[in-house]
Design a protein around this motif. Sequence first.
Motif, PDB file in Angstrom:
ATOM      1  N   ALA A 155      -3.183   2.463   5.360  1.00 50.54           N
ATOM      2  CA  ALA A 155      -2.885   1.765   4.063  1.00 50.54           C
ATOM      3  C   ALA A 155      -1.291   1.936   4.076  1.00 50.54           C
ATOM      4  O   ALA A 155      -1.023   2.990   4.452  1.00 50.54           O
ATOM      5  CB  ALA A 155      -3.607   2.372   2.856  1.00 50.54           C
ATOM      6  N   PRO A 156      -0.920   1.123   3.222  1.00 56.51           N
ATOM      7  CA  PRO A 156       0.750   1.809   3.025  1.00 56.51           C
ATOM      8  C   PRO A 156       0.756   2.929   2.055  1.00 56.51           C
ATOM      9  O   PRO A 156      -0.244   3.199   1.234  1.00 56.51           O
ATOM     10  CB  PRO A 156       1.169   0.545   2.089  1.00 56.51           C
ATOM     11  CG  PRO A 156       0.314  -0.625   2.096  1.00 56.51           C
ATOM     12  CD  PRO A 156      -1.128  -0.048   2.493  1.00 56.51           C
ATOM     13  N   ARG A 157       1.741   3.716   2.603  1.00 58.00           N
ATOM     14  CA  ARG A 157       1.801   4.862   1.802  1.00 58.00           C
ATOM     15  C   ARG A 157       2.315   4.791   0.354  1.00 58.00           C
ATOM     16  O   ARG A 157       3.134   3.702   0.173  1.00 58.00           O
ATOM     17  CB  ARG A 157       3.095   5.834   2.578  1.00 58.00           C
ATOM     18  CG  ARG A 157       2.724   6.179   3.891  1.00 58.00           C
ATOM     19  CD  ARG A 157       3.633   7.200   4.670  1.00 58.00           C
ATOM     20  NE  ARG A 157       3.298   7.341   6.028  1.00 58.00           N
ATOM     21  CZ  ARG A 157       4.089   7.521   7.017  1.00 58.00           C
ATOM     22  NH1 ARG A 157       5.235   7.400   6.679  1.00 58.00           N
ATOM     23  NH2 ARG A 157       3.536   7.808   8.262  1.00 58.00           N
ATOM     24  N   GLN A 158       1.808   5.698  -0.272  1.00 60.55           N
ATOM     25  CA  GLN A 158       2.098   5.349  -1.831  1.00 60.55           C
ATOM     26  C   GLN A 158       3.353   6.251  -2.242  1.00 60.55           C
ATOM     27  O   GLN A 158       3.746   7.249  -1.841  1.00 60.55           O
ATOM     28  CB  GLN A 158       0.890   5.952  -2.668  1.00 60.55           C
ATOM     29  CG  GLN A 158      -0.236   5.487  -2.369  1.00 60.55           C
ATOM     30  CD  GLN A 158      -0.570   3.923  -2.363  1.00 60.55           C
ATOM     31  OE1 GLN A 158      -0.131   3.582  -3.538  1.00 60.55           O
ATOM     32  NE2 GLN A 158      -1.029   3.368  -1.670  1.00 60.55           N
ATOM     33  N   HIS A 159       4.114   5.654  -2.880  1.00 59.54           N
ATOM     34  CA  HIS A 159       5.430   6.138  -3.370  1.00 59.54           C
ATOM     35  C   HIS A 159       5.317   6.264  -4.900  1.00 59.54           C
ATOM     36  O   HIS A 159       5.729   5.354  -5.723  1.00 59.54           O
ATOM     37  CB  HIS A 159       6.598   5.290  -3.005  1.00 59.54           C
ATOM     38  CG  HIS A 159       6.660   5.009  -1.678  1.00 59.54           C
ATOM     39  ND1 HIS A 159       7.275   6.012  -0.820  1.00 59.54           N
ATOM     40  CD2 HIS A 159       6.838   3.842  -0.973  1.00 59.54           C
ATOM     41  CE1 HIS A 159       7.215   5.594   0.297  1.00 59.54           C
ATOM     42  NE2 HIS A 159       6.914   4.424   0.448  1.00 59.54           N
ATOM     43  N   LEU A 160       4.744   7.477  -5.384  1.00 59.40           N
ATOM     44  CA  LEU A 160       4.369   7.735  -6.817  1.00 59.40           C
ATOM     45  C   LEU A 160       5.330   9.074  -7.169  1.00 59.40           C
ATOM     46  O   LEU A 160       5.704   9.963  -6.504  1.00 59.40           O
ATOM     47  CB  LEU A 160       2.971   8.111  -6.962  1.00 59.40           C
ATOM     48  CG  LEU A 160       2.237   7.181  -6.138  1.00 59.40           C
ATOM     49  CD1 LEU A 160       0.397   7.825  -6.480  1.00 59.40           C
ATOM     50  CD2 LEU A 160       1.987   5.714  -7.127  1.00 59.40           C
ATOM     51  N   SER A 161       5.758   8.767  -8.584  1.00 60.45           N
ATOM     52  CA  SER A 161       6.258   9.836  -8.827  1.00 60.45           C
ATOM     53  C   SER A 161       5.417  11.063  -9.541  1.00 60.45           C
ATOM     54  O   SER A 161       4.144  10.711  -9.182  1.00 60.45           O
ATOM     55  CB  SER A 161       7.160   9.486 -10.435  1.00 60.45           C
ATOM     56  OG  SER A 161       6.070   8.925 -11.272  1.00 60.45           O
TER      57      SER A 161
ATOM     58  N   LEU B 139      -5.752   3.620  -4.441  1.00 61.20           N
ATOM     59  CA  LEU B 139      -5.856   5.048  -5.082  1.00 61.20           C
ATOM     60  C   LEU B 139      -6.922   5.839  -4.156  1.00 61.20           C
ATOM     61  O   LEU B 139      -6.884   6.970  -4.506  1.00 61.20           O
ATOM     62  CB  LEU B 139      -6.229   4.874  -6.410  1.00 61.20           C
ATOM     63  CG  LEU B 139      -5.326   3.976  -7.294  1.00 61.20           C
ATOM     64  CD1 LEU B 139      -5.542   3.928  -8.670  1.00 61.20           C
ATOM     65  CD2 LEU B 139      -3.872   4.610  -7.154  1.00 61.20           C
ATOM     66  N   ASP B 140      -7.655   5.158  -3.241  1.00 58.51           N
ATOM     67  CA  ASP B 140      -8.672   5.842  -2.538  1.00 58.51           C
ATOM     68  C   ASP B 140      -8.182   6.415  -1.195  1.00 58.51           C
ATOM     69  O   ASP B 140      -8.563   7.156  -0.521  1.00 58.51           O
ATOM     70  CB  ASP B 140      -9.838   5.122  -2.052  1.00 58.51           C
ATOM     71  CG  ASP B 140     -10.399   4.800  -3.442  1.00 58.51           C
ATOM     72  OD1 ASP B 140     -10.657   5.594  -4.570  1.00 58.51           O
ATOM     73  OD2 ASP B 140     -11.079   3.630  -3.481  1.00 58.51           O
ATOM     74  N   ALA B 141      -6.754   5.880  -0.903  1.00 59.83           N
ATOM     75  CA  ALA B 141      -6.346   6.295   0.346  1.00 59.83           C
ATOM     76  C   ALA B 141      -5.864   7.934   0.408  1.00 59.83           C
ATOM     77  O   ALA B 141      -5.431   8.377  -0.607  1.00 59.83           O
ATOM     78  CB  ALA B 141      -5.268   5.504   0.960  1.00 59.83           C
TER      79      ALA B 141
ATOM     80  N   TYR C  92      -2.713  10.345  10.001  1.00 60.09           N
ATOM     81  CA  TYR C  92      -2.993   8.954   9.507  1.00 60.09           C
ATOM     82  C   TYR C  92      -3.199   8.764   8.008  1.00 60.09           C
ATOM     83  O   TYR C  92      -3.691   9.785   7.286  1.00 60.09           O
ATOM     84  CB  TYR C  92      -4.163   8.139   9.721  1.00 60.09           C
ATOM     85  CG  TYR C  92      -4.197   7.868  11.551  1.00 60.09           C
ATOM     86  CD1 TYR C  92      -3.452   6.821  12.050  1.00 60.09           C
ATOM     87  CD2 TYR C  92      -4.437   8.766  12.277  1.00 60.09           C
ATOM     88  CE1 TYR C  92      -3.501   6.634  13.434  1.00 60.09           C
ATOM     89  CE2 TYR C  92      -4.592   8.833  13.684  1.00 60.09           C
ATOM     90  CZ  TYR C  92      -3.969   7.485  14.140  1.00 60.09           C
ATOM     91  OH  TYR C  92      -3.882   7.423  15.563  1.00 60.09           O
ATOM     92  N   TYR C  93      -2.494   7.765   7.188  1.00 58.38           N
ATOM     93  CA  TYR C  93      -3.004   7.501   5.606  1.00 58.38           C
ATOM     94  C   TYR C  93      -3.748   6.340   5.787  1.00 58.38           C
ATOM     95  O   TYR C  93      -3.123   5.344   6.258  1.00 58.38           O
ATOM     96  CB  TYR C  93      -1.510   7.438   4.885  1.00 58.38           C
ATOM     97  CG  TYR C  93      -1.733   7.270   3.526  1.00 58.38           C
ATOM     98  CD1 TYR C  93      -1.888   8.600   2.672  1.00 58.38           C
ATOM     99  CD2 TYR C  93      -1.725   6.092   2.868  1.00 58.38           C
ATOM    100  CE1 TYR C  93      -2.161   8.414   1.463  1.00 58.38           C
ATOM    101  CE2 TYR C  93      -1.708   6.059   1.471  1.00 58.38           C
ATOM    102  CZ  TYR C  93      -1.979   7.234   0.760  1.00 58.38           C
ATOM    103  OH  TYR C  93      -2.397   7.258  -0.419  1.00 58.38           O
ATOM    104  N   GLY C  94      -4.984   6.272   4.951  1.00 60.78           N
ATOM    105  CA  GLY C  94      -5.755   5.221   4.867  1.00 60.78           C
ATOM    106  C   GLY C  94      -6.853   5.576   4.119  1.00 60.78           C
ATOM    107  O   GLY C  94      -7.432   6.719   3.836  1.00 60.78           O
TER     108      GLY C  94
END
Length: 152
Positions: free
Chosen positions: A106-112, A138-140, A150-152
């Motif tokens: 999954a695409p990596r999340q860029h969250l504050s 949000l489940d990754a 891995y991120y996913g």
Amino acid sequence: PLKDQPKGGRPPYPIETMVRIVVLKRLYGLSDEQMEFQLLDRMSFKRFCGLEHSRTVPDRTTIWLFENRIGAAGAQALFEAVKRQIERKGYIARGGQIVDATLVRAPRQHLSREEREIVEQRAMPRGWSPAKRRQKDLDATWTKKHGKSYYG
């Protein structure tokens, strides 16, 4: 009882083999197609059904025809007999599950930091548009397989 085919055609699979296939199929909740695939894919299934030295396995149509031939009452009687034998040996038969554990990236999340805290509480940040919400998985989570992250 099965009669020998007069001439031509593939000889039928042994009844014991077909019974074992039906038992596995019902125990794991598989369709005829999935059962055929598992027989081709899993050596443990082939071994249980006595097909480990066979070049071919029964196809989905053969499995379907056998189940239709024994009928619902025959299948019920078969499972009651198998259940009695298993219990006599002191075991409990429980349905199994086959889980596909393939990692899907999954695409990596860029969250504050604030967004991450809200997401960890299973809520959505207030300023996210519906389009942005659809883009976030949000489940990754992060995991490792063979020493690689891995991120996913």
